[in-house]
Write a protein that holds these residues in place. Structure first.
Motif, short mmCIF file in Angstrom:
data_model
loop_
_atom_site.label_atom_id
_atom_site.label_comp_id
_atom_site.label_asym_id
_atom_site.label_seq_id
_atom_site.Cartn_x
_atom_site.Cartn_y
_atom_site.Cartn_z
N THR A 276 0.85 -1.19 0.00
CA THR A 276 0.00 0.00 0.00
C THR A 276 0.89 1.24 0.00
O THR A 276 1.69 1.45 0.90
N VAL A 277 0.74 2.06 -1.04
CA VAL A 277 1.55 3.26 -1.19
C VAL A 277 0.87 4.46 -0.57
O VAL A 277 1.51 5.33 0.02
N LEU A 278 -0.46 4.52 -0.69
CA LEU A 278 -1.19 5.68 -0.20
C LEU A 278 -2.63 5.28 0.08
O LEU A 278 -3.27 4.61 -0.73
N ARG B 123 5.11 -5.22 -13.19
CA ARG B 123 4.85 -4.22 -12.15
C ARG B 123 3.66 -3.37 -12.56
O ARG B 123 3.59 -2.92 -13.71
N LEU B 124 2.73 -3.18 -11.63
CA LEU B 124 1.56 -2.36 -11.95
C LEU B 124 1.15 -1.50 -10.78
O LEU B 124 1.47 -1.79 -9.62
N ASP B 125 0.46 -0.43 -11.12
CA ASP B 125 -0.15 0.47 -10.15
C ASP B 125 -1.62 0.11 -10.04
O ASP B 125 -2.30 -0.08 -11.05
N SER B 126 -2.14 -0.01 -8.83
CA SER B 126 -3.55 -0.36 -8.61
C SER B 126 -4.19 0.69 -7.70
O SER B 126 -3.64 1.00 -6.64
N VAL B 127 -5.31 1.24 -8.14
CA VAL B 127 -6.07 2.18 -7.32
C VAL B 127 -7.46 1.61 -7.09
O VAL B 127 -8.21 1.36 -8.04
N CYS B 128 -7.79 1.37 -5.82
CA CYS B 128 -9.13 0.90 -5.43
C CYS B 128 -10.03 2.11 -5.23
O CYS B 128 -9.65 3.07 -4.54
N LEU B 129 -11.23 2.05 -5.80
CA LEU B 129 -12.16 3.16 -5.75
C LEU B 129 -13.18 2.97 -4.63
O LEU B 129 -13.46 1.84 -4.22
N PRO B 130 -13.77 4.05 -4.13
CA PRO B 130 -14.83 3.93 -3.13
C PRO B 130 -16.07 3.29 -3.74
O PRO B 130 -16.33 3.43 -4.94
N ALA B 131 -16.82 2.58 -2.92
CA ALA B 131 -18.04 1.94 -3.39
C ALA B 131 -19.03 2.98 -3.87
O ALA B 131 -19.20 4.04 -3.26
N GLY C 155 -11.52 6.46 0.56
CA GLY C 155 -11.93 5.50 -0.45
C GLY C 155 -10.91 5.21 -1.51
O GLY C 155 -10.87 4.11 -2.05
N LEU C 156 -10.04 6.18 -1.85
CA LEU C 156 -9.00 5.94 -2.84
C LEU C 156 -7.79 5.30 -2.15
O LEU C 156 -7.21 5.89 -1.24
N ILE C 157 -7.43 4.11 -2.60
CA ILE C 157 -6.28 3.41 -2.03
C ILE C 157 -5.36 3.00 -3.17
O ILE C 157 -5.78 2.30 -4.09
N ARG C 158 -4.12 3.45 -3.11
CA ARG C 158 -3.15 3.13 -4.17
C ARG C 158 -2.19 2.06 -3.66
O ARG C 158 -1.64 2.17 -2.57
N ARG C 159 -2.01 1.01 -4.49
CA ARG C 159 -1.09 -0.07 -4.16
C ARG C 159 -0.12 -0.31 -5.30
O ARG C 159 -0.48 -0.16 -6.46
N GLY D 90 -12.21 -4.69 -5.45
CA GLY D 90 -12.88 -4.06 -4.33
C GLY D 90 -14.30 -3.63 -4.66
O GLY D 90 -14.74 -3.70 -5.81
N PRO D 91 -15.06 -3.17 -3.65
CA PRO D 91 -16.48 -2.85 -3.82
C PRO D 91 -16.76 -1.68 -4.75
O PRO D 91 -17.88 -1.51 -5.23
N GLY D 92 -15.73 -0.86 -5.04
CA GLY D 92 -15.91 0.25 -5.98
C GLY D 92 -15.23 0.01 -7.31
O GLY D 92 -15.27 0.86 -8.19
N GLY D 93 -14.60 -1.17 -7.46
CA GLY D 93 -13.83 -1.44 -8.66
C GLY D 93 -12.40 -0.96 -8.51
O GLY D 93 -12.04 -0.28 -7.53
#
Length: 225
Positions: free
Chosen positions: A12-14, A88-96, A19-23, A38-41
């Motif tokens: 987890t980077v940020l 290597r990839l950047d992943s951002v989880c969005l809020p539901a 709701g925004l989570i960057r990994r 995740g629940p928001g895509g």
């Protein structure tokens, strides 16, 4: 993101706590990374390497450097790294979001080179995903900032920015924050800021913001009394 990594490293980077989570995800050659969005895509961007993404009954889809990926809420996925080298990839989880938003359970791919260049001032960007391109919940884009400093401004959306190439300074608050490849910053809605390119080459950034819209959207400056 609920992941069952086999040899993959997930960090987890940020976490904006809104709701925004960057990994940051690294999948070694010959390994896999699988789980449930995740629940928001989730919005992914491949920074290096290549592999195959599988979801449900779909045939494997090839992903590579500069591929964007939209994973709908709750969608199962399996990512295999084909090599050479790690993927290597950047992943951002969005809020539901509201029920039924982006309800298509099929992941989508977007190749950066296939997206049109948009221009605002002296800055260029390409939108991989957004309300007009496969993801109504958020926007994912890659921007190019030439050497120099633009006027301070703010946006109406919540944004996380990852530096892909180049060097610079984030001006937001009393002290500047140095930027280099891998640096990640959070820009809440309405926060005045400026990204300055202090180098001799283009500063290349990956941005994801929610709710979706145009990266060029700015809030009107406050009127002086």
């Amino acid at each position: 993101m609920t992941a069952e990594a086999s040899g993959a490293a997930v960090r987890t980077v940020l976490d904006t706590h809104k709701g925004l989570i960057r990994r940051a995800v690294e999948v070694p050659e010959g390994s896999r990374f699988e789980g449930t969005a995740g629940p928001g895509g989730e919005l992914w961007f491949v920074i290096a390497g290549q592999g195959r993404l599988t979801s449900g009954a779909q045939p494997p889809m090839p992903v590579r450097h500069d591929t964007g990926v939209w994973l709908p809420p709750g969608g199962r996925y399996r990512l295999a790294a084909d090599g050479p080298g790690a993927l290597r990839l950047d992943s951002v989880c969005l809020p539901a979001g509201p029920a039924g938003q982006d309800g298509d359970a099929v992941p989508r791919l977007s190749e950066l080179a296939d997206r049109p260049v948009e221009v605002t001032g002296d800055r260029r960007f390409r939108v991989l995903f957004g309300p007009d391109n496969g993801c109504s919940a958020a926007t994912q884009f890659v921007g190019e900032i030439p050497p120099g400093r633009a006027p301070e401004h703010s946006h109406p959306y919540d944004e996380v920015v990852l530096i892909l190439d180049g060097e610079g300074v984030l001006h937001s608050g009393p002290a500047g924050q140095p930027l280099a490849p891998g640096s990640c910053v959070h820009l809440p809605p309405g926060q005045p800021h400026c990204l300055e390119n202090t180098g001799q080459v283009t500063l290349r950034v990956l941005g994801v913001f929610h709710p979706g819209g145009s990266p060029a959207a700015k809030l009107a400056p406050p009127h002086s009394s």
